[in-house]
Design an enzyme around this catalytic site. Structure first.
Site, PDB file in Angstrom:
ATOM      1  N   HIS A 106     -29.665 -66.916 -10.882  1.00  0.00           N
ATOM      2  CA  HIS A 106     -29.959 -68.304 -11.273  1.00  0.00           C
ATOM      3  C   HIS A 106     -29.574 -69.215 -10.114  1.00  0.00           C
ATOM      4  O   HIS A 106     -28.480 -69.077  -9.539  1.00  0.00           O
ATOM      5  CB  HIS A 106     -29.165 -68.697 -12.515  1.00  0.00           C
ATOM      6  CG  HIS A 106     -29.232 -70.162 -12.826  1.00  0.00           C
ATOM      7  ND1 HIS A 106     -30.410 -70.872 -12.856  1.00  0.00           N
ATOM      8  CD2 HIS A 106     -28.236 -71.056 -13.142  1.00  0.00           C
ATOM      9  CE1 HIS A 106     -30.144 -72.136 -13.164  1.00  0.00           C
ATOM     10  NE2 HIS A 106     -28.851 -72.271 -13.345  1.00  0.00           N
ATOM     11  N   HIS A 108     -30.309 -73.491  -8.340  1.00  0.00           N
ATOM     12  CA  HIS A 108     -30.801 -74.857  -8.551  1.00  0.00           C
ATOM     13  C   HIS A 108     -31.566 -75.291  -7.307  1.00  0.00           C
ATOM     14  O   HIS A 108     -31.412 -76.412  -6.828  1.00  0.00           O
ATOM     15  CB  HIS A 108     -29.634 -75.796  -8.827  1.00  0.00           C
ATOM     16  CG  HIS A 108     -29.033 -75.614 -10.189  1.00  0.00           C
ATOM     17  ND1 HIS A 108     -29.172 -76.519 -11.198  1.00  0.00           N
ATOM     18  CD2 HIS A 108     -28.322 -74.604 -10.717  1.00  0.00           C
ATOM     19  CE1 HIS A 108     -28.560 -76.091 -12.278  1.00  0.00           C
ATOM     20  NE2 HIS A 108     -28.041 -74.929 -12.021  1.00  0.00           N
ATOM     21  N   ASP A 131     -49.208 -62.050  -4.615  1.00  0.00           N
ATOM     22  CA  ASP A 131     -48.401 -60.874  -4.227  1.00  0.00           C
ATOM     23  C   ASP A 131     -47.144 -60.757  -5.081  1.00  0.00           C
ATOM     24  O   ASP A 131     -46.870 -59.730  -5.700  1.00  0.00           O
ATOM     25  CB  ASP A 131     -47.944 -61.009  -2.763  1.00  0.00           C
ATOM     26  CG  ASP A 131     -49.053 -60.837  -1.749  1.00  0.00           C
ATOM     27  OD1 ASP A 131     -48.815 -61.195  -0.577  1.00  0.00           O
ATOM     28  OD2 ASP A 131     -50.153 -60.373  -2.121  1.00  0.00           O
ATOM     29  N   HIS A 171     -33.999 -77.745 -15.879  1.00  0.00           N
ATOM     30  CA  HIS A 171     -32.809 -77.022 -15.413  1.00  0.00           C
ATOM     31  C   HIS A 171     -33.077 -76.378 -14.061  1.00  0.00           C
ATOM     32  O   HIS A 171     -32.664 -76.917 -13.037  1.00  0.00           O
ATOM     33  CB  HIS A 171     -32.413 -75.984 -16.475  1.00  0.00           C
ATOM     34  CG  HIS A 171     -31.094 -75.327 -16.186  1.00  0.00           C
ATOM     35  ND1 HIS A 171     -30.484 -74.503 -17.083  1.00  0.00           N
ATOM     36  CD2 HIS A 171     -30.283 -75.385 -15.099  1.00  0.00           C
ATOM     37  CE1 HIS A 171     -29.345 -74.090 -16.567  1.00  0.00           C
ATOM     38  NE2 HIS A 171     -29.206 -74.580 -15.369  1.00  0.00           N
ATOM     39  N   TYR A 225     -47.002 -52.541  -0.096  1.00  0.00           N
ATOM     40  CA  TYR A 225     -46.406 -53.368   0.975  1.00  0.00           C
ATOM     41  C   TYR A 225     -45.110 -52.745   1.505  1.00  0.00           C
ATOM     42  O   TYR A 225     -44.375 -52.064   0.765  1.00  0.00           O
ATOM     43  CB  TYR A 225     -46.101 -54.758   0.434  1.00  0.00           C
ATOM     44  CG  TYR A 225     -45.381 -55.658   1.430  1.00  0.00           C
ATOM     45  CD1 TYR A 225     -44.005 -55.852   1.335  1.00  0.00           C
ATOM     46  CD2 TYR A 225     -46.068 -56.268   2.472  1.00  0.00           C
ATOM     47  CE1 TYR A 225     -43.337 -56.653   2.245  1.00  0.00           C
ATOM     48  CE2 TYR A 225     -45.416 -57.064   3.382  1.00  0.00           C
ATOM     49  CZ  TYR A 225     -44.045 -57.257   3.261  1.00  0.00           C
ATOM     50  OH  TYR A 225     -43.396 -58.047   4.173  1.00  0.00           O
TER      51      TYR A 225
HETATM   52  O1  HMS Z   1     -26.507 -74.723 -14.118  1.00  0.00           O
HETATM   53  C1  HMS Z   1     -25.333 -74.542 -14.323  1.00  0.00           C
HETATM   54  C2  HMS Z   1     -24.554 -75.445 -15.167  1.00  0.00           C
HETATM   55  O2  HMS Z   1     -25.435 -76.365 -15.787  1.00  0.00           O
HETATM   56  C3  HMS Z   1     -24.684 -73.327 -13.686  1.00  0.00           C
HETATM   57  O3  HMS Z   1     -25.680 -72.398 -13.460  1.00  0.00           O
HETATM   58  C4  HMS Z   1     -24.106 -73.612 -12.297  1.00  0.00           C
HETATM   59  O4  HMS Z   1     -23.305 -74.740 -12.341  1.00  0.00           O
HETATM   60  C5  HMS Z   1     -23.307 -72.406 -11.834  1.00  0.00           C
HETATM   61  O5  HMS Z   1     -22.248 -72.191 -12.744  1.00  0.00           O
HETATM   62  P1  HMS Z   1     -21.173 -71.000 -12.514  1.00  0.00           P
HETATM   63  O6  HMS Z   1     -20.351 -71.366 -11.290  1.00  0.00           O
HETATM   64  O7  HMS Z   1     -21.930 -69.717 -12.290  1.00  0.00           O
HETATM   65  O8  HMS Z   1     -20.357 -71.008 -13.808  1.00  0.00           O
END
Ligand code: HMS
Length: 248
Positions: A106, A108, A131, A171, A225
């Site tokens: 995950h 941002h 791809d 998000h 690939y």
């Molecule tokens: O998006 C968020 C919080 O909204 C979390 O993924 C980000 O702050 C990372 O949090 P962690 O340090 O992994 O607890």
């Protein structure tokens, strides 16, 4: 149940997985996918219903293998002296419902989050998207952190798509892979195409790629690939491919 209750071979796999997950967290700032601590990587522990993830809110330069935490597939802490990532429930949900997934990431990252803020999928207008994603990068529902909502949104959205990235609305991106390295690569690629398609749109309306061509590009890239997988030595058990081998 604490880690000491697990067999030695599981504890050895946990140690190996800690090394992998710690090393891959350095890729998030390297590829400019995060600011501060706003991103996380996890990997399933082979042969056990466990996964390794980073501790919450800890800087990437402090993320040693020993700093990683181990959770069961309910997201309960099994080993580690710090609280697990705030996204642990989401990672755990994915592992429970997508058995083929070995890694979750995950971030941002800026352009992917900009598409998520608008709740708009990234259209498949680049051969690189065909791809890597086999079509558009889909948007998942708005979901608050803290229970199974985000994980459920990830799984339901990915189950309707070939993409291994989903933009959770308002998000940001979550990505999955056969292992954490593959999921990190997808996180890098989703930010790249989010940026490129955004730039293209500033110049005009990007042109779609016919679905038949998307399918051909996807099949080639996913299966042809890069370098051929190393052949197992004569007489070795070829049924268990190396989980570390992922598309280039
Ligand atoms: O998006 C968020 C919080 O909204 C979390 O993924 C980000 O702050 C990372 O949090 P962690 O340090 O992994 O607890």
């Amino acid at each position: 149940m604490t880690l000491t209750a697990y067999p030695q071979e599981v504890r050895a796999e946990v140690a190996r997985t800690r090394e992998v997950v710690a090393r891959l967290h350095a890729e998030l700032p390297r590829w400019e996918l995060v600011v501060w601590t706003a991103g996380n990587v996890s990997q399933r522990v082979p042969g056990a219903e466990l996964f390794v993830i980073k501790p919450s809110g800890v800087g990437y330069d402090e993320l040693t293998p020993e700093a990683m935490v181990v959770c069961d597939l309910d997201g309960t802490l099994v080993d580690g002296d710090r609280a697990p990532s705030s996204d642990t429930a989401a990672h755990a949900y994915v592992y429970r419902h997508l058995p083929e997934v070995g890694g979750v990431v995950h971030t941002h990252s800026t352009y992917a989050v900009a598409w998520a803020a608008r709740g708009e999928e990234i259209p498949c207008v680049l051969t690189m998207m065909a791809d890597e994603f086999g079509g558009p990068v889909p948007v998942g529902p708005f979901a608050l952190i803290g229970d199974d909502s985000i994980g459920r949104g990830i799984v339901e959205t990915l189950s309707r798509s070939r993409s291994r990235a989903v933009l959770m609305r308002n998000h940001g991106p979550f990505t999955v892979g056969r292992d954490a390295r593959a999921a990190v690569k997808t996180a890098v690629m989703v930010e790249e195409v989010a940026r490129t398609v955004h730039v293209a749109r500033q110049l005009g309306e990007p042109l779609p790629i016919p679905q038949a061509d998307v399918d051909r590009l996807y099949e080639r890239y996913q299966h042809a690939y890069g370098q051929p997988a190393p052949q197992p030595p004569a007489g070795a058990d070829a049924s268990s491919p190396d989980p570390q081998e992922t598309p280039a």
